[in-house]
Every structure is written in C-alpha cells, then in structure tokens.
Design a protein around this motif. Sequence first.
Motif, PDB file in Angstrom:
ATOM      1  N   ILE A   1       1.136   0.382   4.999  1.00  0.00           N
ATOM      2  CA  ILE A   1       1.967   1.831   4.605  1.00  0.00           C
ATOM      3  C   ILE A   1       1.670   2.123   3.032  1.00  0.00           C
ATOM      4  N   LEU A   2       1.911   1.278   2.279  1.00  0.00           N
ATOM      5  CA  LEU A   2       1.693   1.465   0.888  1.00  0.00           C
ATOM      6  C   LEU A   2       0.256   1.757   0.339  1.00  0.00           C
ATOM      7  N   ALA A   3      -0.633   0.829   1.074  1.00  0.00           N
ATOM      8  CA  ALA A   3      -2.126   1.057   0.765  1.00  0.00           C
ATOM      9  C   ALA A   3      -2.727   2.318   1.106  1.00  0.00           C
ATOM     10  N   LEU A   4      -2.164   2.693   2.280  1.00  0.00           N
ATOM     11  CA  LEU A   4      -2.704   4.060   3.067  1.00  0.00           C
ATOM     12  C   LEU A   4      -2.048   5.325   1.927  1.00  0.00           C
ATOM     13  N   LEU A   5      -0.819   5.053   1.542  1.00  0.00           N
ATOM     14  CA  LEU A   5      -0.446   6.344   0.912  1.00  0.00           C
ATOM     15  C   LEU A   5      -1.221   6.010  -0.685  1.00  0.00           C
ATOM     16  N   SER A   6      -1.517   5.194  -0.928  1.00  0.00           N
ATOM     17  CA  SER A   6      -2.271   5.234  -2.150  1.00  0.00           C
ATOM     18  C   SER A   6      -3.685   5.894  -2.302  1.00  0.00           C
ATOM     19  N   SER A   7      -4.150   5.537  -1.018  1.00  0.00           N
ATOM     20  CA  SER A   7      -5.454   6.208  -0.690  1.00  0.00           C
ATOM     21  C   SER A   7      -5.286   7.858  -0.200  1.00  0.00           C
ATOM     22  N   CYS A   8      -4.018   8.373  -0.132  1.00  0.00           N
ATOM     23  CA  CYS A   8      -4.007   9.678   0.306  1.00  0.00           C
ATOM     24  C   CYS A   8      -4.135   9.660   1.730  1.00  0.00           C
ATOM     25  N   GLU A   9      -4.064   8.637   2.503  1.00  0.00           N
ATOM     26  CA  GLU A   9      -4.128   8.648   3.965  1.00  0.00           C
ATOM     27  C   GLU A   9      -2.647   8.756   4.762  1.00  0.00           C
ATOM     28  N   ASP A  10      -2.497   9.237   5.610  1.00  0.00           N
ATOM     29  CA  ASP A  10      -1.029   9.507   6.358  1.00  0.00           C
ATOM     30  C   ASP A  10      -0.777   8.012   7.162  1.00  0.00           C
ATOM     31  N   PRO A  11       0.150   7.321   6.708  1.00  0.00           N
ATOM     32  CA  PRO A  11       0.225   6.233   7.790  1.00  0.00           C
ATOM     33  C   PRO A  11       1.125   6.381   9.029  1.00  0.00           C
ATOM     34  N   LYS A  12       1.506   7.695   9.010  1.00  0.00           N
ATOM     35  CA  LYS A  12       2.276   8.100  10.279  1.00  0.00           C
ATOM     36  C   LYS A  12       1.074   8.741  11.376  1.00  0.00           C
ATOM     37  N   ARG A  13       0.053   8.762  11.007  1.00  0.00           N
ATOM     38  CA  ARG A  13      -1.091   9.109  11.952  1.00  0.00           C
ATOM     39  C   ARG A  13      -2.468   8.246  11.863  1.00  0.00           C
ATOM     40  N   VAL A  14      -2.145   7.028  11.896  1.00  0.00           N
ATOM     41  CA  VAL A  14      -3.550   6.105  11.734  1.00  0.00           C
ATOM     42  C   VAL A  14      -4.369   6.507  12.860  1.00  0.00           C
ATOM     43  N   THR A  15      -3.659   6.687  14.019  1.00  0.00           N
ATOM     44  CA  THR A  15      -4.327   7.562  15.243  1.00  0.00           C
ATOM     45  C   THR A  15      -3.161   8.261  15.963  1.00  0.00           C
TER      46      THR A  15
ATOM     47  N   ASP B   1      -1.705   7.888  18.332  1.00  0.00           N
ATOM     48  CA  ASP B   1      -0.578   7.032  19.008  1.00  0.00           C
ATOM     49  C   ASP B   1      -0.196   5.955  18.227  1.00  0.00           C
ATOM     50  N   ILE B   2      -0.442   5.880  16.797  1.00  0.00           N
ATOM     51  CA  ILE B   2      -0.119   4.662  16.028  1.00  0.00           C
ATOM     52  C   ILE B   2       0.749   5.478  14.638  1.00  0.00           C
ATOM     53  N   ASN B   3       1.916   5.414  14.775  1.00  0.00           N
ATOM     54  CA  ASN B   3       2.673   5.524  13.568  1.00  0.00           C
ATOM     55  C   ASN B   3       3.411   4.710  12.859  1.00  0.00           C
ATOM     56  N   LEU B   4       2.778   4.369  11.648  1.00  0.00           N
ATOM     57  CA  LEU B   4       2.989   2.944  11.078  1.00  0.00           C
ATOM     58  C   LEU B   4       4.716   3.120  10.658  1.00  0.00           C
TER      59      LEU B   4
END
Length: 423
Positions: A118-132, A134-137
């Motif tokens: 989650i921290l890594a995706l946030l740092s890259s401006c990606e939404d961890p709640k929408r990896v796909t 169906d996948i909400n981290l």
Amino acid sequence: MLSGTPQSYPQREPLPRKKGRMFPWALAVLCALCAATSATEKCTVPADQQSLVTELQRSMESSVILQSPPNPSILIALNLAGGTQDGTKEKLLVQQIEDRIIKEGTAEMTSGEVALYILALLSSCEDPKRVTADINLVEVLTLKTKEELTYLSYHSTPKTTFYQLSLDTLALCLERADVDEAALSLAKEALAKDFSVDTGAMATLALTCVHKGLVKAEQSRILEPIHEALDKLRQQILRAVETNTANTYSIGLALQALNVTSVSYLSGDWSCSQTLAKVLTEISQGAFDNPMAAAQILPSLVGKTYLNVIRLSCSSDKVMVEYTIINQLRGQHFTHTIPVSVPKGSVLLSVLQAAQQDNPQDFSYKTEQTSWGLMVVSINSRAADSNDKTYWEFFNGTEPLDQGVDSYIPSNNEHIKAVFSMY
C-alpha cells in the motif's frame, strides 16, 4: 515474492537485532537531525556532495531488474527522493508489485506485506484500493489487522510481529481508515514492552500519523497513551544507539522516527554540517551498499519519512476517467462502470486498455483499422454487425464524440460512455 534478503520480509525485523558494527557518530546524527527544526542551520546535504546521494539512488535503481522479485521498500525510498532517474524502473517496480498481487492473491500475504505494498503504490500515485476491480488492498489490510489484534488479545503478541502491526497502522492511517483500536493497542504494548530499534521506529511513525489525525473529542481517550508511548519510544531509540544495539540497517528508520518528533534534542558540540559529513563519508565507504540499507537511509537524507508518501505530487500527471459500457440492444443486456487512471494527455484508447487490464472479464474489447482511423468493433464480447446495422458509439456524458478512440483526449473526471447502438 518479496526480495529474498531476510530484511525485506516484514514478518520479521528488517535485519537481525545483533550488536554489529555501530557508527560512533550515530547518536550525534540522531540528535543533530532531530534538533534541526529548532536550529538555525539547515540539515541538508551540501551541493558539492549531492553526488553521493545521487549515486546511492542510482545504485538502488540498478538493483531493480526484470527477474527480481518486487521490493516495495526500494520503490518507496526512490519516490520519496524525487523519483527514479530511469522512469522505466519505477514502472517495473509497480508492475512487479501488481503482478504478484494479481497472480498470487493476498490470502497468503502477511499484514505487513500488504501494508508495504500500500505504501509503495501510494508513493507511485497508484490507488491501492483499485489494484483491480476486485482487489482493494485497504480492505484486505483492514481485515488482516483485525486478525492481528484478535490474536494479540488472546496471546499478548500479534499474529506476526509488532513491527508488522506498526506498518499496518501506518498504512491504514495514511489511507484515513479507522485505526483507533490498532493505535491504542500498539501504544499500550509499546508502554509495556521494550521494542527493538526498527519496531520502535516504525511504531513511532505510525503513532505520529494517528496522533496528527486525532481532532474529535471522542478520540481524546487515546491521546494520552499515544503521547506517553511516543515519549518512551523516542528515549528507547536514543538509548539503543548509545548502547550499540542499533546497527547500519536500523539507523535509517531511527532517523525517520526521531525526525517526526516535536521534541528538540541538545546537540552539544555537533553541528548539522559535521554530522552530515560523517554520514556521507560512510556512504562513500560503502556502508549503505546493500539496497535495503540504502532504502532506509535515503529518505532521511532528502528530509523525508514514510509519512510523506501521501504528500507526493500526483494530480498533474494523471487524470481520472469514469468509463461505462452499455448494451440494451442485443443479446444479454449489461451496464458496467469502472473508474480508471491514465497519464495526462492520453487518448481514449488508453482508457479502454486500462479498463481491460483492471477487469478483462467485463471490459475486453477489439478494434479494427479503417480509413477513418481505429474503430472499436467489439466490447465485452458484443460485436458490431453491419448486417443488423449495429455499432459502438462513444459519448462524453450525453454528447457523442466527434473523434475516434485513437485521437480523442479525455479530461480529468470525465464520464465516457460506450453505448451499443444502431445506425
């Protein structure tokens, strides 16, 4: 899998807690940097030595290769330091993380692994709640953190470690999830136990995040234990440095933790410039050649901590588009909507590609090249047919688009509809 080095697995401490090599200047580093907010001298790397920090960053980037397992700690550090010099490396790290989540699922992941992702995706401006679709981290981590707390209540220890529980609390706090119970449990345990340096530092970051968000009157019940825990953790970190129980790999997190505290420390005869000179000397001598050691120290060298991952600038590089596909005409009817994020300036085709990647079951599509440009001939297995005069028509809200998918550029927060229609 995460990086194969023992320190990269969050289910145990980043490195063994042993009395190894300890820098004689370490306490002065901590004191000088933590007192920087009250000192007149700024704690920044001198311009003529910035190349050492740049080289540290470059070395971390070179450790990222196509065949390597995903390493969220390196991605976080590089982004906090201003991003990768080679943009493809950031994309590769993000892709490795997302691929692992999609291919292996989250069931076998520990809570700390999910938190790091989650921290890594946030740092890259990606939404961890929408990896796909169906996948909400964040939902996954919320459930795993509850498991940690339930186990803690019965066994006086979390399901994994207090280091992981601290990571969980930090990640959920940054995502503005409800972490009162986790923070209160973590604070009480910090007061009752003596955490290791890394665990204490991560707990400090997590509790500092929660403390900053405690504004409601009903939350005041946890302010006092958090405040007391932060004070004890700060003293423990300093004492560990004095007694040589902190090693090379602990110093980075210790710096992060003490750098977010509001207490000033007496720096004695140490000046910021002297302290940083010694840090940079150790870097030049290879003390931080290990990518994980570099990942821990780099944020502090650029004046950042894990608390800064949500303050990175993202909005100017991405646009959010709501994409809806509708068939009320032939065969089985359907209406599906998905929000997608694409780089600013992308054509509509990129929206279709992102939607298909997130949810291939509902948003698959096919195109054909025509004299008028690229044409979408099928969406969600519903194909256009010249015999019954059907086609896919695209709209911006209620207005039909006057450009094709390979030339129309959606704007931020635009609602694009693809409607199966007749001519």
